[in-house]
Design a protein around this motif. Structure first.
Motif, short mmCIF file in Angstrom:
data_model
loop_
_atom_site.label_atom_id
_atom_site.label_comp_id
_atom_site.label_asym_id
_atom_site.label_seq_id
_atom_site.Cartn_x
_atom_site.Cartn_y
_atom_site.Cartn_z
N LYS A 109 -3.37 10.37 -5.78
CA LYS A 109 -2.27 9.50 -5.36
C LYS A 109 -1.16 10.36 -4.76
CE LYS A 109 0.79 5.80 -7.02
NZ LYS A 109 1.21 5.00 -8.19
N TRP A 110 -0.81 10.05 -3.51
CA TRP A 110 0.20 10.80 -2.78
C TRP A 110 1.36 9.87 -2.43
CZ3 TRP A 110 -0.55 16.02 -1.70
CH2 TRP A 110 -1.85 16.51 -1.88
N ARG A 111 2.55 10.42 -2.48
CA ARG A 111 3.74 9.65 -2.12
C ARG A 111 4.32 10.18 -0.82
NH1 ARG A 111 8.93 8.29 -6.02
NH2 ARG A 111 10.23 7.33 -4.44
N LEU A 112 4.59 9.26 0.10
CA LEU A 112 5.18 9.63 1.39
C LEU A 112 6.65 9.97 1.21
CD1 LEU A 112 4.63 9.74 4.51
CD2 LEU A 112 5.54 7.40 4.59
N ILE A 113 7.05 11.17 1.65
CA ILE A 113 8.45 11.57 1.53
C ILE A 113 9.13 11.70 2.90
CG2 ILE A 113 8.17 12.70 -0.70
CD1 ILE A 113 8.12 15.40 0.82
N TRP A 114 8.32 11.73 3.97
CA TRP A 114 8.90 11.81 5.32
C TRP A 114 7.83 11.39 6.33
CZ3 TRP A 114 7.41 14.49 9.68
CH2 TRP A 114 8.32 14.47 10.76
N SER A 115 8.27 10.74 7.39
CA SER A 115 7.34 10.42 8.48
C SER A 115 8.11 10.30 9.78
CB SER A 115 6.57 9.12 8.19
OG SER A 115 7.45 8.00 8.20
N GLN A 125 2.66 0.10 9.89
CA GLN A 125 3.11 1.48 9.69
C GLN A 125 4.55 1.67 10.11
OE1 GLN A 125 0.10 4.56 10.69
NE2 GLN A 125 1.71 5.45 11.97
N ARG A 126 4.93 1.10 11.25
CA ARG A 126 6.31 1.25 11.72
C ARG A 126 7.29 0.52 10.81
NH1 ARG A 126 4.15 -0.11 16.77
NH2 ARG A 126 5.35 -2.06 16.78
N ALA A 127 6.88 -0.64 10.30
CA ALA A 127 7.80 -1.45 9.49
C ALA A 127 8.09 -0.81 8.14
CB ALA A 127 7.21 -2.85 9.30
N PHE A 128 7.07 -0.16 7.54
CA PHE A 128 7.24 0.31 6.17
C PHE A 128 7.18 1.83 6.03
CE2 PHE A 128 5.17 -3.95 5.89
CZ PHE A 128 6.27 -4.63 5.40
N GLY A 129 7.24 2.53 7.16
CA GLY A 129 7.16 3.98 7.10
C GLY A 129 8.31 4.63 6.34
N LYS A 130 9.47 3.97 6.32
CA LYS A 130 10.65 4.52 5.64
C LYS A 130 10.89 3.89 4.27
CE LYS A 130 11.77 7.18 9.14
NZ LYS A 130 11.66 8.66 9.04
N ALA A 131 9.93 3.10 3.80
CA ALA A 131 10.10 2.46 2.49
C ALA A 131 10.21 3.52 1.40
CB ALA A 131 8.92 1.53 2.20
N ALA A 132 11.01 3.22 0.39
CA ALA A 132 11.27 4.20 -0.67
C ALA A 132 10.01 4.52 -1.47
CB ALA A 132 12.37 3.70 -1.59
N ARG A 133 9.17 3.50 -1.70
CA ARG A 133 7.94 3.71 -2.47
C ARG A 133 6.74 3.39 -1.60
NH1 ARG A 133 8.73 4.80 -7.69
NH2 ARG A 133 10.80 4.46 -8.58
N ASN A 134 6.25 4.42 -0.97
CA ASN A 134 5.14 4.30 -0.03
C ASN A 134 4.07 5.32 -0.45
OD1 ASN A 134 3.42 4.42 2.26
ND2 ASN A 134 5.10 3.77 3.59
N TYR A 135 2.92 4.81 -0.88
CA TYR A 135 1.89 5.68 -1.45
C TYR A 135 0.61 5.62 -0.62
CZ TYR A 135 4.87 5.32 -5.59
OH TYR A 135 5.93 5.34 -6.46
N GLN A 136 -0.16 6.68 -0.74
CA GLN A 136 -1.52 6.69 -0.22
C GLN A 136 -2.43 7.21 -1.33
OE1 GLN A 136 -3.01 9.28 3.21
NE2 GLN A 136 -2.91 7.25 4.17
N ILE A 137 -3.42 6.39 -1.65
CA ILE A 137 -4.37 6.73 -2.71
C ILE A 137 -5.71 7.01 -2.04
CG2 ILE A 137 -5.45 5.99 -4.86
CD1 ILE A 137 -3.07 3.97 -5.10
N ILE A 138 -6.20 8.25 -2.20
CA ILE A 138 -7.41 8.67 -1.49
C ILE A 138 -8.54 8.91 -2.48
CG2 ILE A 138 -8.39 10.38 0.07
CD1 ILE A 138 -5.60 10.98 1.07
N ALA A 139 -9.67 8.25 -2.22
CA ALA A 139 -10.90 8.48 -2.98
C ALA A 139 -11.91 9.14 -2.04
CB ALA A 139 -11.43 7.16 -3.53
N SER A 140 -13.14 9.33 -2.52
CA SER A 140 -14.11 10.08 -1.73
C SER A 140 -14.46 9.38 -0.41
CB SER A 140 -15.38 10.32 -2.54
OG SER A 140 -15.91 9.09 -3.00
#
Length: 252
Positions: A109-115, A125-140
């Motif tokens: 689980k990764w949290r976006l801190i800048w984009s 992506q454009r609408a929520f790129g600056k959201a305070a809690r924006n995560y990416q969860i990567i599986a295999s």
């Protein structure tokens, strides 16, 4: 001695000793240099000689660029300054050799801190790129982009497959909109004919931070979720200290 003449003789006799000492030291240095150049005395000097390792230099440069990037993001520096450091990071990081797209450290689980969103990025992506809690969860073989806006959660699910050492192909299949744990709406996305698959390339990856670029040119910096919380605490503490300093200046 009574007239001071003996003191003058004594000073003259000691002066050459002080002059000769550097000469003896220089002689020892020249002999040691000659022995190293010819291979003599190798066993004596082996412990003192450090072999230059170019890889060590690159690792130190990478560490410096990484710390500078984190510092700029914490201080909310202009995007131009941040992208310049990302360019440096990408130049130093050998993705083909390190294979970040196939690295197990990419999972989690990764949290976006800048984009920095490209103008052609998708609306989500454009609408929520600056959201305070924006995560990416990567599986295999899958990933999820999760944005939390108070009680509202937007969850985009996609398939994910590494196709090179640095690149993964990504195809978003569904987007769920939830409120309080209840799914209100699910959008199913059908790829447009001939549009091809999206992709993301890892510019940099370590245990706690990664930098990536999407196929539209958007840049992202993520940190592992636990490290994101620590980063936020450090940023808030820094902002509080700055506010306190400004208040003191105003009072003075």
């Amino acid at each position: 001695r009574a007239t001071g003449g003996g003191a003058m003789v004594l000073a003259q006799s000691r002066a050459p000793a002080r002059v000769r000492a550097p000469a003896r030291a220089m002689g020892r240095w020249r002999r040691a240099s000659a022995m190293r150049a010819t291979g003599g005395g190798a066993s004596e000097d082996a412990a003192r000689v450090q072999v230059f390792d170019p890889r060590r230099k690159v690792e130190l440069q990478l560490l410096g660029a990484r710390e500078e990037l984190m510092s700029l993001i914490e201080r909310k520096a202009p995007d131009e300054a941040i992208t310049a450091v990302i360019d440096e990071l990408g130049t130093l990081y050998d993705g083909e050799a390190r294979a970040p797209a196939r690295d197990a450290r990419l999972l989690g689980k990764w949290r976006l801190i800048w984009s920095a969103q490209a103008s052609t990025a998708n609306p989500f992506q454009r609408a929520f790129g600056k959201a305070a809690r924006n995560y990416q969860i990567i599986a295999s073989n899958a990933l999820a982009n999760v944005v939390e806006l108070g009680p509202v959660v937007i969850d985009a699910k996609a398939s994910c497959e590494a196709v090179s050492e640095v690149r993964s192909e990504v195809v978003i299949s569904t987007v769920d909109v939830r409120v309080g744990g209840t799914t209100l709406k699910t959008f199913t996305l059908e790829p447009r004919p001939g549009a091809g698959k999206g992709w993301v390339e890892q510019i940099y990856l370590d245990d706690t931070m990664r930098v990536s670029v999407g196929n539209k040119g958007s840049l992202f910096c993520h940190v592992k979720d636990g490290d994101a919380a620590r980063l936020e605490e450090a940023s808030n503490a820094s902002a509080s200290a700055s506010s306190t300093a400004l208040a003191r200046v105003d009072v003075d």
